[in-house]
Design a protein around this motif. Structure first.
Motif, mmCIF file in Angstrom:
data_model
loop_
_atom_site.group_PDB
_atom_site.id
_atom_site.type_symbol
_atom_site.label_atom_id
_atom_site.label_comp_id
_atom_site.label_asym_id
_atom_site.label_seq_id
_atom_site.Cartn_x
_atom_site.Cartn_y
_atom_site.Cartn_z
ATOM 1 N N ASN A 12 0.861 -1.173 0.000
ATOM 2 C CA ASN A 12 0.000 0.000 0.000
ATOM 3 C C ASN A 12 0.897 1.222 0.000
ATOM 4 N N LEU A 19 0.338 5.069 0.319
ATOM 5 C CA LEU A 19 -0.727 5.996 0.685
ATOM 6 C C LEU A 19 -0.184 7.414 0.801
ATOM 7 N N CYS A 23 4.185 3.552 3.287
ATOM 8 C CA CYS A 23 4.235 2.195 2.741
ATOM 9 C C CYS A 23 3.851 1.208 3.834
ATOM 10 N N GLU A 53 -8.835 6.502 -1.590
ATOM 11 C CA GLU A 53 -7.758 5.573 -1.936
ATOM 12 C C GLU A 53 -8.163 4.148 -1.571
ATOM 13 N N ARG A 54 -7.579 3.192 -2.281
ATOM 14 C CA ARG A 54 -7.846 1.792 -1.975
ATOM 15 C C ARG A 54 -6.729 1.242 -1.089
ATOM 16 N N VAL A 55 -7.122 0.715 0.062
ATOM 17 C CA VAL A 55 -6.169 0.082 0.971
ATOM 18 C C VAL A 55 -6.335 -1.432 0.840
ATOM 19 N N LYS A 56 -5.226 -2.126 0.643
ATOM 20 C CA LYS A 56 -5.242 -3.583 0.483
ATOM 21 C C LYS A 56 -4.922 -4.244 1.810
ATOM 22 N N TYR A 90 -9.970 -5.056 -0.743
ATOM 23 C CA TYR A 90 -9.699 -3.700 -1.212
ATOM 24 C C TYR A 90 -10.741 -2.796 -0.567
ATOM 25 N N PRO A 117 0.377 -5.311 2.665
ATOM 26 C CA PRO A 117 -0.998 -5.765 2.899
ATOM 27 C C PRO A 117 -1.135 -6.833 3.984
#
Length: 351
Positions: free
Chosen positions: A240, A242, A275, A313-316, A307, A278
């Motif tokens: 990730n 972000l 950073c 934003e997409r967080v994994k 996801y 996941p």
């Protein structure tokens, strides 16, 4: 006799296009160095320059203490394995393995013993009299490795050696290459790959290449746990990345949340990239919690990949043993420990 490799400001250009830009890199004697990067990053060019198939426009290449920049390939004392095996179809396995030694004018009486040794080392002793067409892809690759080892090189160059194999064969060959390295601790190996699993599995250190330049270099653990650049973070493992704003020592803001992380020397008010791997993101309340809606759920056997849309934003999150995973559109809370995040200076960039 062990030999290392040293690139001293090596540049390679085709016309006006620079394909390797001022590479400074040292492979220590007995070390496995992976050159990892996407297509066109310069990694194969670097390997071919060591082999003598590409002449640098500037800079020098050393094998051990010898400057080999101007030497032809056969005088460099290297073994090389390429992705398409390059076996001679009209020659039996034993003759393929002997070929390099004959080219080096090894004494005839010595060749059979060294052929047998190399085939035994690669598990191909019982196939000595077969032709390449009678072998599987994995077996042909073992013969190619045996041929490279038979000349007893101080340096072994591997150019995407497993890319033509299926996943199961690739896994088995990774284990074989790791075993060979343990049995040949004095041989320096330069291993070109775009596969991060191969690099993480085999390499003592990984040199990350992109756009003809060296971007990062370190042990697999260093590059995975504490990457220094966004490119390294995204290419070595999954991450990730972000966009955050530094609020002060040990604090950043992401979406509507304030997160505790180690900020180092990044100044307050600066934009940066956070950073987080996941598999280090948990589901439910905890430190550094953020809330969002599930946008996608992927079952991957041992894990579910979630996801989650958080602040645009997409967080994994890779989560184990979810008997009943969240449904699309569910609101969930994710969290991660402060020590599991790495702050990278500069905002998220494309590519």
């Amino acid at each position: 006799m062990s030999s290392g490799i040293r690139f001293d400001r090596v540049c390679v250009a085709y016309g006006r296009q620079t394909v390797l830009d001022a590479l400074d890199l040292t492979v220590e004697p007995g070390e496995v160095m992976a050159l990892l990067g996407p297509s066109g990053s310069g990694k194969t060019t670097a390997l071919r320059a060591v082999a003598g198939f590409v002449r640098p426009a500037s800079g020098r290449i050393f094998i051990g203490e010898r400057d080999v920049t101007g030497l032809p390939p056969h005088q460099r004392g290297i073994g090389m394995v390429v992705q398409q095996y390059a076996l001679f179809p009209h020659m039996r396995v034993q003759d393929n393995v002997a070929f390099g030694m004959k080219a080096q004018k090894v004494a005839k009486a010595e060749i059979p013993g060294r052929v047998a040794e190399a085939l035994e080392m690669t598990g191909m002793a019982s196939y000595a009299k077969r032709f390449p067409r009678e072998l599987s892809g994995g077996q042909q690759q073992r013969v190619a490795i045996a041929r490279a080892l038979a000349i007893r090189p101080g340096v072994l160059l591997l150019d995407e050696p497993l890319s033509a194999l299926d996943a199961q064969l690739r896994s088995g060959m990774l284990a074989e290459l790791a075993r060979l390295h343990r049995e040949l601790p004095d041989v320096s190996i330069l291993y070109v790959t775009h596969d991060q699993v191969e690099a993480l599995t085999l390499a003592d250190r990984i040199a990350v290449m992109d756009r003809a330049r060296l971007q990062d270099c370190g042990t697999p653990q260093e590059l995975y746990r504490t990457p220094r650049t966004e490119f390294t973070a995204s290419f070595v493992g999954n991450a990730n990345l972000l966009a955050v704003t530094v609020r002060g020592p040990g604090a950043v803001s992401f979406a509507d949340a304030e997160l505790k992380v180690h900020t180092g020397e990044v100044i307050s008010g600066a934009t940066a990239t956070l950073c987080v791997r996941p598999h280090l993101v948990g589901l439910g309340d905890g430190p550094n919690a953020v809330t969002g809606k599930v946008a996608e759920v992927q079952w991957r056997g041992a894990t579910h990949r979630l996801y989650v849309e958080v602040g645009g934003e997409r967080v994994k999150a890779d989560l184990r043993e979810l008997r009943t995973p969240p449904a699309l559109g569910d609101e969930v809370t994710l969290h991660f420990a402060p020590e599991d995040a790495v702050l990278l200076a500069g905002g998220v960039t494309d590519g």
